[in-house]
Design an enzyme around this catalytic site. Structure first.
Site, PDB file in Angstrom:
ATOM      1  N   TYR A 145      39.286  40.404  49.582  1.00 55.05           N
ATOM      2  CA  TYR A 145      40.425  41.035  48.909  1.00 55.05           C
ATOM      3  C   TYR A 145      40.089  41.158  47.433  1.00 55.05           C
ATOM      4  O   TYR A 145      39.552  40.219  46.838  1.00 55.05           O
ATOM      5  CB  TYR A 145      41.686  40.186  49.088  1.00 55.05           C
ATOM      6  CG  TYR A 145      42.894  40.722  48.340  1.00 55.05           C
ATOM      7  CD1 TYR A 145      43.502  41.917  48.715  1.00 55.05           C
ATOM      8  CD2 TYR A 145      43.429  40.026  47.250  1.00 55.05           C
ATOM      9  CE1 TYR A 145      44.620  42.404  48.036  1.00 55.05           C
ATOM     10  CE2 TYR A 145      44.548  40.505  46.570  1.00 55.05           C
ATOM     11  CZ  TYR A 145      45.134  41.691  46.960  1.00 55.05           C
ATOM     12  OH  TYR A 145      46.229  42.171  46.295  1.00 55.05           O
ATOM     13  N   ASP A 240      33.501  39.212  42.501  1.00 53.05           N
ATOM     14  CA  ASP A 240      34.926  39.037  42.226  1.00 53.05           C
ATOM     15  C   ASP A 240      35.230  37.548  42.321  1.00 53.05           C
ATOM     16  O   ASP A 240      35.373  36.992  43.407  1.00 53.05           O
ATOM     17  CB  ASP A 240      35.755  39.851  43.222  1.00 53.05           C
ATOM     18  CG  ASP A 240      37.250  39.745  42.945  1.00 53.05           C
ATOM     19  OD1 ASP A 240      37.637  38.927  42.080  1.00 53.05           O
ATOM     20  OD2 ASP A 240      38.024  40.467  43.596  1.00 53.05           O
ATOM     21  N   LYS A 268      43.724  34.486  37.865  1.00 53.16           N
ATOM     22  CA  LYS A 268      44.224  33.171  38.307  1.00 53.16           C
ATOM     23  C   LYS A 268      43.977  32.073  37.269  1.00 53.16           C
ATOM     24  O   LYS A 268      44.642  32.068  36.244  1.00 53.16           O
ATOM     25  CB  LYS A 268      43.678  32.861  39.704  1.00 53.16           C
ATOM     26  CG  LYS A 268      44.103  33.983  40.691  1.00 53.16           C
ATOM     27  CD  LYS A 268      44.055  33.678  42.154  1.00 53.16           C
ATOM     28  CE  LYS A 268      44.802  34.757  42.924  1.00 53.16           C
ATOM     29  NZ  LYS A 268      44.005  35.709  43.668  1.00 53.16           N
TER      30      LYS A 268
HETATM   31  C1  LIG Z   1      44.144  37.289  43.628  1.00 60.97           C
HETATM   32  C2  LIG Z   1      42.909  38.125  43.693  1.00 60.97           C
HETATM   33  C3  LIG Z   1      42.826  39.400  43.122  1.00 60.97           C
HETATM   34  C4  LIG Z   1      44.026  40.082  42.526  1.00 60.97           C
HETATM   35  O1  LIG Z   1      44.526  39.392  41.426  1.00 60.97           O
HETATM   36  P1  LIG Z   1      46.059  39.662  40.998  1.00 60.97           P
HETATM   37  O2  LIG Z   1      46.194  38.843  39.752  1.00 60.97           O
HETATM   38  O3  LIG Z   1      46.889  39.213  42.130  1.00 60.97           O
HETATM   39  O4  LIG Z   1      46.179  41.114  40.726  1.00 60.97           O
HETATM   40  C5  LIG Z   1      41.618  40.047  43.130  1.00 60.97           C
HETATM   41  N1  LIG Z   1      40.519  39.486  43.676  1.00 60.97           N
HETATM   42  C6  LIG Z   1      40.561  38.264  44.246  1.00 60.97           C
HETATM   43  C7  LIG Z   1      39.312  37.681  44.805  1.00 60.97           C
HETATM   44  C8  LIG Z   1      41.749  37.554  44.283  1.00 60.97           C
HETATM   45  O5  LIG Z   1      41.791  36.359  44.891  1.00 60.97           O
END
Ligand SMILES: *Cc1c(COP(=O)(O)O)cnc(C)c1O
Length: 432
Positions: A145, A240, A268
Site C-alpha cells: 500500500y 516506501d 507516520k
Molecule cells: C500509511 C502509508 C501510506 C500513506 O500515508 P498516509 O499518511 O496515510 O497518507 C503510504 N505508504 C505506506 C507504506 C503506508 O503505510
C-alpha cells in the site's frame, strides 16, 4: 461487558455528515463488524473511549506513536512551538533542524522535502521520478500500500496482462495503465517485465517491509534484484518506508537490508503524531524539485512549525542510546508470548514479527510473502479475536490485514495482561 452508548450516538451523528461516519475507511469497522469506538484520550500505551472504557493500544494511530500517546517531551515541544504561532508560511528553524538530523542519520537521504502525509510523499516521489527520468511507467507490487494517490490505487490486471487496472472508480484507466503491478517475491516475473519495458519505467516502488496487507516479509535477494535491475535500466528504486522508517530500526528497512534506494518516502513516525510526510533521496534527483529544478511540488502547511517540533522531538527520542534495544525486548516478549500460546493451543496460526511490528495469520501457511498467500477466509477468525480483545480492553486494528505496533512505553505488565486476554481471544477465535 463493555458498553458503548456514547460511541454509538456519535457514530449515528457522524454518518449523517461524514461519509460512512469516518475520515478514513478502515476506521468504520466494516471488516470486523460492530460500531467503531470513538476515543477521547490517549496516554502512554492506553486509550480511553468516550464511554470511559480503557484499552491497551496496539494500533498506535496506525504506526506513528512509537513513543506512545501524549509523550511528555513531545507535548512540551508542541506547546512551546504553538505558543509562538502555529503557521508562518515562511521557512522556519525547526525544519532545518529536522532535515539536518535525518540527512545526518541516513546516508541515502541526501536531501529531504517535507509534506503533510504519506500519500503526499509517495505522490511527490513518483512525480519526481517521472520528471527526473522523463519516463512514465511505474512498477508496484500486489500487497503493498502506498497511500491513495491515483497512480498507486491500481491492481494487477487479470491473467497475463501486465498493465494495471484502477482499483477504485475515479482513477482514469489511462493513468492506471501507466502502473504495472507484479506479485511480491517473484524475481522471474519482475525481470521478464523489466526486459520488455524497463527503458520506459520511471520508478519501481515497494514497501521493503510490506506491512499493510499482513506482514509479508521479503527475502533480501528479491530486494537486491530490484536494486540491480533499476540501476541497469535507469529506473529509480523507491522504498516506501512510511511504516518501516524509524520503526524497524533507526535506519528503517534500508538499514536493515543494507540496500540503498534512490528515493525514500516517510510518514507516520516522522511527525510525532502530527500530519507529516517526507520524501528524500539522492541529491541529483532531489535537485529537480522546484524552486531549484522544474518539477513542481508545494504545500501551504508543509514544514509546519508545530508539526516539525513534534517530529524533531520524536526523532531525538529515537536516537537516545538503547531505544531500539528496549523496544525490541518489549516486542519480543509479546511476540514470543503469542507464539507460545499458539503452540500450546495447537491452533493453525502463524505469528510474524519484525522488531515492534507484529502480525498473526489466522490460518496455516508455509510461506507468507505474497498477497495471494493470504486466504481471506481466515479473517472470520480475526473478527472473533478482535472483538474479544476489544471487549477485554486490548485495542488492535479493526482489520485482520493490519499489523500491531508495540511502543516504547508498553510495560511488561501491560504485555503480560495482553497475553492473558489474547490467550482467551485465540480460544474464542478457534472455538476451543
Ligand atoms: C500509511 C502509508 C501510506 C500513506 O500515508 P498516509 O499518511 O496515510 O497518507 C503510504 N505508504 C505506506 C507504506 C503506508 O503505510
Amino acid at each position: 461487558m463493555k458498553s458503548y452508548p456514547q460511541s454509538a450516538a456519535l457514530f449515528d451523528r457522524a454518518r449523517a455528515v461524514i461519509p460512512g461516519g469516518v475520515n478514513s475507511p478502515v476506521r468504520a469497522f466494516k471488516s470486523v463488524g460492530g460500531t467503531p469506538v470513538f476515543m477521547k484520550s490517549g496516554s502512554g500505551c492506553y486509550l480511553t473511549d468516550v464511554d470511559g472504557n480503557t484499552y491497551i493500544d496496539y494500533c498506535g494511530s496506525w504506526g506513528p506513536l512509537i513513543s506512545g500517546h501524549a509523550h511528555p517531551e513531545i507535548l512540551k515541544a508542541v506547546m512551546a512551538s504553538a505558543q509562538n504561532g502555529t503557521s508562518f508560511g515562511t521557512p522556519n528553524p525547526c525544519e532545518v533542524e529536522i532535515a539536518s538530523l535525518i540527512t545526518g542519520l541516513l546516508p541515502h537521504a541526501e536531501m529531504i522535502r517535507f509534506v503533510n502525509s504519506g500519500t503526499e510523499a509517495v505522490m511527490s516521489a513518483i512525480r519526481v521520478a517521472r520528471g527526473f527520468t522523463g519516463r512514465t511507467k511505474i512498477i508496484k507490487f500486489d500487497g503493498c500500500y502506498h497511500g491513495h494517490a491515483d497512480s498507486l490505487l491500481v491492481n494487477a490486471g487479470s491473467g497475463l496482462a501486465t498493465f494495471g487496472i484502477a482499483s477504485t472508480p475515479g482513477v482514469p484507466e489511462s493513468l492506471a495503465r501507466e502502473t504495472l503491478v507484479l506479485p511480491l517475491d517473484d524475481e522471474d516475473r519482475f525481470l521478464d517485465l523489466m526486459k520488455s519495458v524497463g527503458d520506459q519505467v520511471a520508478a519501481v516502488i515497494i514497501e521493503p517491509v510490506p506491512a499493510n496487507n499482513g506482514l509479508l516479509l521479503q527475502r533480501r535477494e528479491f530486494l537486491q534484484t530490484l536494486r540491480d535491475a533499476c540501476t541497469q535500466s535507469g529506473a529509480l528504486l523507491i522504498f516506501d518506508e512510511v511504516i518501516s522508517g524509524f520503526r524497524v530500526a533507526l535506519g528503517g528497512a534500508t538499514g536493515v537490508y543494507d540496500i540503498r534506494p534512490d528515493l525514500v518516502t516517510f510518514g507516520k513516525i516522522i511527525g510525532g503524531g502530527f500530519p507529516v510526510g517526507a520524501y528524500a533521496g539522492r541529491r541529483d534527483i532531489m535537485s529537480v524539485i522546484a524552486p531549484v529544478g522544474k518539477v513542481y511540488q508545494a504545500g501551504t502547511l508543509s514544514g509546519n512549525p508545530v508539526a516539525m517540533a513534534a517530529g524533531l522531538t520524536q526523532l531525538r527520542l529515537l536516537t537516545e542510546p538503547g531505544f531500539y534495544d528496549r523496544l525490541e525486548s518489549l516486542a519480543a516478549r509479546l511476540g514470543e508470548g503469542m507464539a507460545s500460546i499458539i503452540r500450546n493451543l495447537n491452533i493453525e496460526a502463524v505469528p510474524i514479527r519484525m522488531g515492534s511490528v507484529l502480525w498473526t495469520y489466522f490460518g496455516a501457511a508455509d510461506r507468507l510473502r505474497r498477497a495471494t498467500d493470504i486466504d481471506h477466509a481466515t479473517m472470520d477468525r480475526y473478527r472473533l479475536f478482535f472483538h474479544h480483545c476489544l471487549e477485554n480492553g486490548v485495542y488492535i486494528a479493526p482489520s485482520g490485514y493490519e499489523v500491531m505496533f508495540v511502543s516504547s512505553v508498553h510495560q511488561s505488565t501491560d504485555l503480560d495482561r495482553t497475553l492473558t486476554i489474547m490467550e482467551s481471544a485465540f480460544k474464542v477465535a478457534y472455538g476451543k
